[in-house]
Design a protein around this motif. Structure first.
Motif, PDB file in Angstrom:
ATOM      1  N   UNK A   1       0.833  -1.205   0.000  1.00  0.00           N
ATOM      2  CA  UNK A   1       0.000   0.000   0.000  1.00  0.00           C
ATOM      3  C   UNK A   1       0.867   1.254   0.000  1.00  0.00           C
ATOM      4  N   UNK A   2       2.081   1.151   0.518  1.00  0.00           N
ATOM      5  CA  UNK A   2       2.998   2.279   0.503  1.00  0.00           C
ATOM      6  C   UNK A   2       2.959   3.140   1.746  1.00  0.00           C
ATOM      7  N   UNK A   3       3.001   2.504   2.926  1.00  0.00           N
ATOM      8  CA  UNK A   3       3.087   3.275   4.161  1.00  0.00           C
ATOM      9  C   UNK A   3       4.429   3.993   4.202  1.00  0.00           C
ATOM     10  N   UNK A   4       4.460   5.113   4.883  1.00  0.00           N
ATOM     11  CA  UNK A   4       5.734   5.755   5.155  1.00  0.00           C
ATOM     12  C   UNK A   4       6.452   4.953   6.242  1.00  0.00           C
ATOM     13  N   UNK A   5       7.770   4.933   6.166  1.00  0.00           N
ATOM     14  CA  UNK A   5       8.532   4.220   7.187  1.00  0.00           C
ATOM     15  C   UNK A   5       8.272   4.871   8.539  1.00  0.00           C
ATOM     16  N   UNK A   6       8.125   4.070   9.547  1.00  0.00           N
ATOM     17  CA  UNK A   6       7.895   4.607  10.888  1.00  0.00           C
ATOM     18  C   UNK A   6       6.878   3.797  11.656  1.00  0.00           C
ATOM     19  N   UNK A   7       6.138   4.452  12.540  1.00  0.00           N
ATOM     20  CA  UNK A   7       5.231   3.755  13.446  1.00  0.00           C
ATOM     21  C   UNK A   7       4.165   2.912  12.750  1.00  0.00           C
ATOM     22  N   UNK A   8       3.636   3.373  11.634  1.00  0.00           N
ATOM     23  CA  UNK A   8       2.593   2.611  10.937  1.00  0.00           C
ATOM     24  C   UNK A   8       3.141   1.277  10.447  1.00  0.00           C
ATOM     25  N   UNK A   9       4.339   1.298   9.898  1.00  0.00           N
ATOM     26  CA  UNK A   9       4.957   0.071   9.401  1.00  0.00           C
ATOM     27  C   UNK A   9       5.280  -0.880  10.540  1.00  0.00           C
ATOM     28  N   UNK A  10       5.893  -0.378  11.583  1.00  0.00           N
ATOM     29  CA  UNK A  10       6.262  -1.222  12.727  1.00  0.00           C
ATOM     30  C   UNK A  10       5.011  -1.830  13.368  1.00  0.00           C
ATOM     31  N   UNK A  11       3.992  -1.037  13.584  1.00  0.00           N
ATOM     32  CA  UNK A  11       2.766  -1.521  14.199  1.00  0.00           C
ATOM     33  C   UNK A  11       2.092  -2.581  13.334  1.00  0.00           C
TER      34      UNK A  11
END
Length: 121
Positions: free
Chosen positions: A76-86
């Motif tokens: 989907x193309x999340x930005x690297x950071x909390x969204x990806x880790x979660x």
């Protein structure tokens, strides 16, 4: 409604976390927010279904949802950071809990053994 496996309750908590996480972690992208909420609600639905009508289908469904959560940041193309880790950690937990439940449930392991190990006879 009763809890037969603690893994279902754990999956329910992960699903609730997924629904709340975009607001708690302040996700930056709209896609990350909506995909995380949608997949979180699906995890909650499968977990609640396990309390109401226990079967093995919800575990397989949870595994697919967990895989979607693990892959979502890149597809989907999340930005690297909390969204990806979660998303990745939550997906791995959902897969772990579903697999653990299937591996330790005597009814399922008996069915699996009877179904696949006695087909030649």
């Amino acid at each position: 409604m009763r809890i037969q496996h603690w893994q279902d309750a754990a999956s329910l908590l992960v699903g609730v976390w997924l629904v709340l996480s975009p607001f708690v972690l302040d996700f930056s992208g709209a896609a990350a927010v909506w995909i995380t909420i949608a997949l979180g609600l699906a995890v909650v639905l499968f977990a609640v279904e396990a309390f109401v009508i226990p079967s093995y289908l919800e575990e397989w469904g949870e595994m697919l949802l967990g895989l979607a959560l693990v892959l979502a940041p890149w597809t989907v193309g999340y930005e690297a950071g909390p969204a990806t880790v979660s998303s990745v950690l939550s997906g791995l937990l959902v897969i772990l809990f579903a697999g653990w439940e299937l591996a330790t449930d005597e009814d399922f392991t008996t069915w699996w053994h009877d179904r696949w190990h006695h087909r030649a006879g």
